[in-house]
Motif scaffolding. Structure first.
Motif, PDB file in Angstrom:
ATOM      1  N   THR A   1     -42.658 -59.663  27.106  1.00  0.00           N
ATOM      2  CA  THR A   1     -43.100 -61.021  27.388  1.00  0.00           C
ATOM      3  C   THR A   1     -43.573 -61.702  26.116  1.00  0.00           C
ATOM      4  N   LYS A   2     -43.427 -63.017  26.108  1.00  0.00           N
ATOM      5  CA  LYS A   2     -43.831 -63.819  24.962  1.00  0.00           C
ATOM      6  C   LYS A   2     -45.271 -64.299  25.153  1.00  0.00           C
ATOM      7  N   ILE A   3     -46.078 -64.189  24.119  1.00  0.00           N
ATOM      8  CA  ILE A   3     -47.472 -64.628  24.182  1.00  0.00           C
ATOM      9  C   ILE A   3     -47.549 -66.086  23.765  1.00  0.00           C
ATOM     10  N   ASN A   4     -48.218 -66.909  24.576  1.00  0.00           N
ATOM     11  CA  ASN A   4     -48.403 -68.316  24.235  1.00  0.00           C
ATOM     12  C   ASN A   4     -49.400 -68.441  23.098  1.00  0.00           C
ATOM     13  N   PRO A   5     -49.193 -69.383  22.185  1.00  0.00           N
ATOM     14  CA  PRO A   5     -50.103 -69.534  21.044  1.00  0.00           C
ATOM     15  C   PRO A   5     -51.433 -70.137  21.467  1.00  0.00           C
ATOM     16  N   PHE A   6     -52.432 -69.927  20.639  1.00  0.00           N
ATOM     17  CA  PHE A   6     -53.744 -70.523  20.835  1.00  0.00           C
ATOM     18  C   PHE A   6     -53.633 -72.012  20.508  1.00  0.00           C
ATOM     19  N   VAL A   7     -53.975 -72.871  21.452  1.00  0.00           N
ATOM     20  CA  VAL A   7     -53.882 -74.316  21.262  1.00  0.00           C
ATOM     21  C   VAL A   7     -55.300 -74.861  21.114  1.00  0.00           C
ATOM     22  N   TYR A   8     -55.530 -75.609  20.064  1.00  0.00           N
ATOM     23  CA  TYR A   8     -56.879 -76.091  19.768  1.00  0.00           C
ATOM     24  C   TYR A   8     -56.834 -77.549  19.338  1.00  0.00           C
ATOM     25  N   SER A   9     -58.004 -78.171  19.353  1.00  0.00           N
ATOM     26  CA  SER A   9     -58.134 -79.535  18.848  1.00  0.00           C
ATOM     27  C   SER A   9     -59.549 -79.713  18.317  1.00  0.00           C
ATOM     28  N   LEU A  32     -44.989 -75.589  27.774  1.00  0.00           N
ATOM     29  CA  LEU A  32     -43.915 -74.783  28.347  1.00  0.00           C
ATOM     30  C   LEU A  32     -43.027 -75.659  29.222  1.00  0.00           C
ATOM     31  N   PRO A  33     -41.753 -75.330  29.355  1.00  0.00           N
ATOM     32  CA  PRO A  33     -40.905 -76.063  30.301  1.00  0.00           C
ATOM     33  C   PRO A  33     -41.464 -75.907  31.719  1.00  0.00           C
ATOM     34  N   THR A  34     -41.398 -76.976  32.490  1.00  0.00           N
ATOM     35  CA  THR A  34     -41.905 -76.927  33.860  1.00  0.00           C
ATOM     36  C   THR A  34     -40.906 -76.214  34.769  1.00  0.00           C
ATOM     37  N   PHE A  35     -41.336 -75.928  35.972  1.00  0.00           N
ATOM     38  CA  PHE A  35     -40.467 -75.303  36.965  1.00  0.00           C
ATOM     39  C   PHE A  35     -39.229 -76.176  37.204  1.00  0.00           C
ATOM     40  N   ASN A  36     -39.438 -77.521  37.306  1.00  0.00           N
ATOM     41  CA  ASN A  36     -38.300 -78.428  37.504  1.00  0.00           C
ATOM     42  C   ASN A  36     -37.365 -78.410  36.300  1.00  0.00           C
ATOM     43  N   LEU A  48     -34.198 -73.540  27.871  1.00  0.00           N
ATOM     44  CA  LEU A  48     -35.139 -74.426  27.177  1.00  0.00           C
ATOM     45  C   LEU A  48     -36.190 -73.636  26.395  1.00  0.00           C
ATOM     46  N   GLN A  49     -36.560 -74.180  25.245  1.00  0.00           N
ATOM     47  CA  GLN A  49     -37.648 -73.631  24.440  1.00  0.00           C
ATOM     48  C   GLN A  49     -38.909 -74.457  24.714  1.00  0.00           C
ATOM     49  N   ALA A  50     -40.073 -73.899  24.441  1.00  0.00           N
ATOM     50  CA  ALA A  50     -41.336 -74.623  24.609  1.00  0.00           C
ATOM     51  C   ALA A  50     -41.493 -75.665  23.501  1.00  0.00           C
ATOM     52  N   GLU A  51     -42.100 -76.803  23.849  1.00  0.00           N
ATOM     53  CA  GLU A  51     -42.419 -77.818  22.843  1.00  0.00           C
ATOM     54  C   GLU A  51     -43.596 -77.315  22.010  1.00  0.00           C
ATOM     55  N   HIS A  52     -43.619 -77.667  20.716  1.00  0.00           N
ATOM     56  CA  HIS A  52     -44.769 -77.320  19.884  1.00  0.00           C
ATOM     57  C   HIS A  52     -44.871 -78.308  18.732  1.00  0.00           C
ATOM     58  N   GLY A  53     -46.084 -78.543  18.266  1.00  0.00           N
ATOM     59  CA  GLY A  53     -46.270 -79.480  17.169  1.00  0.00           C
ATOM     60  C   GLY A  53     -47.729 -79.853  16.988  1.00  0.00           C
TER      61      GLY A  53
END
Length: 123
Positions: A1-9, A32-36, A48-53
């Motif tokens: 499984t792929k680990i989601n990155p730590f998202v911060y602000s 992450l891409p939604t179920f739809n 689909l790949q997850a959005e990141h930026g």
């Protein structure tokens, strides 16, 4: 499984003088891409790949009160750099399908004017 990155602000509100305020905000973006996006029939896309930026924003606010009248004027400048942005586009046979766009740079200005006054018991 792929680990989601730590998202911060990080954010800051700075009161410069009595009537003037600056708000700063910067953070990492990950979606992450939604179920739809993945399973919509017809048209879902399992590849689909997850959005990141990154996103940054600065807002300048002027607040003022005079007797029974007050107003707020705000201007926000924003900048977003997103990779693998998910967008739905028409595909073959007119079927809409989500796809990743390699890179998107969105930037702009938002402006707000809020004016309020009181007459007797009405606002």
């Amino acid at each position: 499984t792929k680990i989601n990155p730590f998202v911060y602000s990080i954010a800051a509100d700075i009161n410069c003088v009595k009537y003037f305020q600056i708000k700063l905000n910067a953070g990492r973006h990950y979606r992450l891409p939604t179920f739809n996006d993945l399973y919509w029939t017809p048209g879902g896309n399992l590849n689909l790949q997850a959005e990141h930026g990154w996103n940054e924003e600065i807002t300048f606010i002027h607040k003022h009160e005079y007797k029974k009248v007050n107003w707020n004027i705000a201007a926000s400048f924003f900048n977003r750099n997103i990779h693998d942005w998910i967008i739905w586009l028409p595909g073959e046979n007119g079927i809409w399908t989500p796809q990743n766009i390699v890179s998107v740079w969105s930037r702009g200005l938002e402006y707000m004017l809020h004016f309020n006054f009181k007459i007797y018991h009405f606002r």
